[in-house]
Design a protein around this motif. Sequence first.
Motif, mmCIF file in Angstrom:
data_model
loop_
_atom_site.group_PDB
_atom_site.id
_atom_site.type_symbol
_atom_site.label_atom_id
_atom_site.label_comp_id
_atom_site.label_asym_id
_atom_site.label_seq_id
_atom_site.Cartn_x
_atom_site.Cartn_y
_atom_site.Cartn_z
ATOM 1 N N THR A 3 0.852 -1.186 0.000
ATOM 2 C CA THR A 3 0.000 0.000 0.000
ATOM 3 C C THR A 3 0.883 1.230 0.000
ATOM 4 O O THR A 3 2.010 1.195 0.507
ATOM 5 C CB THR A 3 -0.941 0.044 1.225
ATOM 6 N N ALA A 4 0.365 2.296 -0.548
ATOM 7 C CA ALA A 4 1.108 3.546 -0.583
ATOM 8 C C ALA A 4 1.297 4.053 0.842
ATOM 9 O O ALA A 4 0.412 3.881 1.689
ATOM 10 C CB ALA A 4 0.346 4.581 -1.410
ATOM 11 N N PRO A 5 2.433 4.687 1.109
ATOM 12 C CA PRO A 5 2.681 5.171 2.475
ATOM 13 C C PRO A 5 1.663 6.220 2.937
ATOM 14 O O PRO A 5 1.435 6.371 4.126
ATOM 15 C CB PRO A 5 4.088 5.766 2.408
ATOM 16 N N HIS A 6 1.044 6.923 2.005
ATOM 17 C CA HIS A 6 0.082 7.959 2.379
ATOM 18 C C HIS A 6 -1.360 7.453 2.346
ATOM 19 O O HIS A 6 -2.285 8.222 2.487
ATOM 20 C CB HIS A 6 0.236 9.191 1.487
ATOM 21 N N GLN A 7 -1.533 6.147 2.211
ATOM 22 C CA GLN A 7 -2.872 5.547 2.249
ATOM 23 C C GLN A 7 -3.444 5.693 3.669
ATOM 24 O O GLN A 7 -2.696 5.790 4.637
ATOM 25 C CB GLN A 7 -2.757 4.068 1.867
ATOM 26 N N ARG A 8 -4.761 5.707 3.779
ATOM 27 C CA ARG A 8 -5.394 5.803 5.099
ATOM 28 C C ARG A 8 -4.967 4.644 5.988
ATOM 29 O O ARG A 8 -4.650 3.565 5.508
ATOM 30 C CB ARG A 8 -6.925 5.771 4.958
ATOM 31 N N LYS A 9 -5.009 4.874 7.286
ATOM 32 C CA LYS A 9 -4.711 3.812 8.248
ATOM 33 C C LYS A 9 -5.833 2.781 8.196
ATOM 34 O O LYS A 9 -6.978 3.106 7.921
ATOM 35 C CB LYS A 9 -4.602 4.381 9.651
ATOM 36 N N ILE A 10 -5.484 1.549 8.490
ATOM 37 C CA ILE A 10 -6.474 0.473 8.498
ATOM 38 C C ILE A 10 -7.399 0.665 9.692
ATOM 39 O O ILE A 10 -6.960 0.843 10.817
ATOM 40 C CB ILE A 10 -5.779 -0.905 8.576
ATOM 41 N N ASN A 11 -8.690 0.613 9.420
ATOM 42 C CA ASN A 11 -9.720 0.711 10.453
ATOM 43 C C ASN A 11 -10.174 -0.716 10.742
ATOM 44 O O ASN A 11 -10.870 -1.329 9.933
ATOM 45 C CB ASN A 11 -10.867 1.580 9.935
ATOM 46 N N ASN A 12 -9.765 -1.252 11.886
ATOM 47 C CA ASN A 12 -10.062 -2.654 12.206
ATOM 48 C C ASN A 12 -11.550 -2.962 12.253
ATOM 49 O O ASN A 12 -11.968 -4.043 11.853
ATOM 50 C CB ASN A 12 -9.390 -3.056 13.521
ATOM 51 N N SER A 13 -12.347 -2.017 12.718
ATOM 52 C CA SER A 13 -13.790 -2.298 12.759
ATOM 53 C C SER A 13 -14.348 -2.412 11.340
ATOM 54 O O SER A 13 -15.237 -3.220 11.091
ATOM 55 C CB SER A 13 -14.535 -1.238 13.567
ATOM 56 N N LYS A 14 -13.816 -1.632 10.409
ATOM 57 C CA LYS A 14 -14.254 -1.739 9.013
ATOM 58 C C LYS A 14 -13.823 -3.090 8.425
ATOM 59 O O LYS A 14 -14.599 -3.737 7.722
ATOM 60 C CB LYS A 14 -13.689 -0.583 8.190
ATOM 61 N N VAL A 15 -12.615 -3.511 8.735
ATOM 62 C CA VAL A 15 -12.132 -4.812 8.264
ATOM 63 C C VAL A 15 -13.030 -5.922 8.817
ATOM 64 O O VAL A 15 -13.424 -6.837 8.086
ATOM 65 C CB VAL A 15 -10.658 -5.044 8.661
ATOM 66 N N GLU A 16 -13.389 -5.830 10.095
ATOM 67 C CA GLU A 16 -14.240 -6.849 10.708
ATOM 68 C C GLU A 16 -15.635 -6.872 10.089
ATOM 69 O O GLU A 16 -16.213 -7.946 9.889
ATOM 70 C CB GLU A 16 -14.315 -6.627 12.218
ATOM 71 N N GLN A 46 -8.181 -1.547 0.274
ATOM 72 C CA GLN A 46 -7.217 -2.051 1.253
ATOM 73 C C GLN A 46 -7.884 -2.759 2.427
ATOM 74 O O GLN A 46 -7.346 -3.728 2.956
ATOM 75 C CB GLN A 46 -6.304 -0.936 1.741
ATOM 76 N N HIS A 47 -9.086 -2.320 2.817
ATOM 77 C CA HIS A 47 -9.788 -2.985 3.913
ATOM 78 C C HIS A 47 -10.275 -4.373 3.481
ATOM 79 O O HIS A 47 -10.222 -5.333 4.249
ATOM 80 C CB HIS A 47 -10.939 -2.114 4.435
ATOM 81 N N THR A 48 -10.733 -4.481 2.244
ATOM 82 C CA THR A 48 -11.137 -5.784 1.696
ATOM 83 C C THR A 48 -9.928 -6.712 1.618
ATOM 84 O O THR A 48 -10.025 -7.898 1.944
ATOM 85 C CB THR A 48 -11.781 -5.611 0.305
ATOM 86 N N CYS A 52 -9.803 -10.313 3.552
ATOM 87 C CA CYS A 52 -9.548 -11.579 2.856
ATOM 88 C C CYS A 52 -8.306 -12.261 3.407
ATOM 89 O O CYS A 52 -8.281 -13.484 3.598
ATOM 90 C CB CYS A 52 -9.390 -11.339 1.358
ATOM 91 N N LYS A 53 -7.283 -11.468 3.675
ATOM 92 C CA LYS A 53 -6.042 -12.013 4.209
ATOM 93 C C LYS A 53 -6.278 -12.672 5.570
ATOM 94 O O LYS A 53 -5.818 -13.792 5.810
ATOM 95 C CB LYS A 53 -5.009 -10.882 4.323
ATOM 96 N N ARG A 54 -7.024 -12.008 6.450
ATOM 97 C CA ARG A 54 -7.311 -12.573 7.780
ATOM 98 C C ARG A 54 -8.142 -13.848 7.683
ATOM 99 O O ARG A 54 -7.990 -14.762 8.485
ATOM 100 C CB ARG A 54 -8.052 -11.553 8.643
ATOM 101 N N LEU A 55 -9.055 -13.894 6.699
ATOM 102 C CA LEU A 55 -9.911 -15.067 6.540
ATOM 103 C C LEU A 55 -9.250 -16.196 5.752
ATOM 104 O O LEU A 55 -9.782 -17.295 5.668
ATOM 105 C CB LEU A 55 -11.219 -14.672 5.836
ATOM 106 N N GLY A 56 -8.104 -15.888 5.140
ATOM 107 C CA GLY A 56 -7.447 -16.885 4.307
ATOM 108 C C GLY A 56 -8.115 -17.050 2.958
ATOM 109 O O GLY A 56 -7.963 -18.084 2.307
ATOM 110 N N PHE A 57 -8.867 -16.031 2.534
ATOM 111 C CA PHE A 57 -9.527 -16.063 1.231
ATOM 112 C C PHE A 57 -8.552 -15.586 0.159
ATOM 113 O O PHE A 57 -7.647 -14.795 0.433
ATOM 114 C CB PHE A 57 -10.745 -15.134 1.227
#
Length: 167
Positions: A3-16, A46-48, A52-57
């Motif tokens: 991901t680009a260094p200036h991309q938004r921070k990952i929002n864990n609740s959005k990922v969940e 990036q959240h998707t 997917c990475k966490r789910l192993g998809f």
Amino acid sequence: FTTAPHQRKINNSKVELIMESIMDQSLVETISVTARNGKLEIYNGQHTFHACKRLGFPILYSEFKNVSRKAMIHLNSSSTKWSLPGYLNYGLQDNIPEYLFLDKKHKETRLSLSILLQMYGTSKKSFENLGWKVTSIDRGQAVLNIVNDFVNEFDLKHTRNVRCIMG
């Protein structure tokens, strides 16, 4: 992937939330990437990707050539969320009884959907998940009577406004 260094921070609740959606609906959106410095740089999704990475998809992606890093700003500012009328229409198309009731009240009263949701039923989130339920016709009617009495008595411009009614 990177991901680009200036991309938004990952929002864990959005990922969940995306993870829940994937597990519930088995649908995965593709992410959008462009080749940069020998890697696939994510500029949309990036959240998707993390869900997917966490789910192993598998990571489904579409690669686009020569995409500027400013594209992520444009995509995020031009994407539109569903509005309450959009969810209502979806519920109407599926003939969900509570949504039919709400549509009738909306047309009768000309009050905003957000106030009608609160007056007659459960949360906005349940409405957006198509699980909204009418929980109190009596309460809704009582509030509506008060609003109508107030309108008739004072005839103020903003009497039917959500903030006025909530107050």
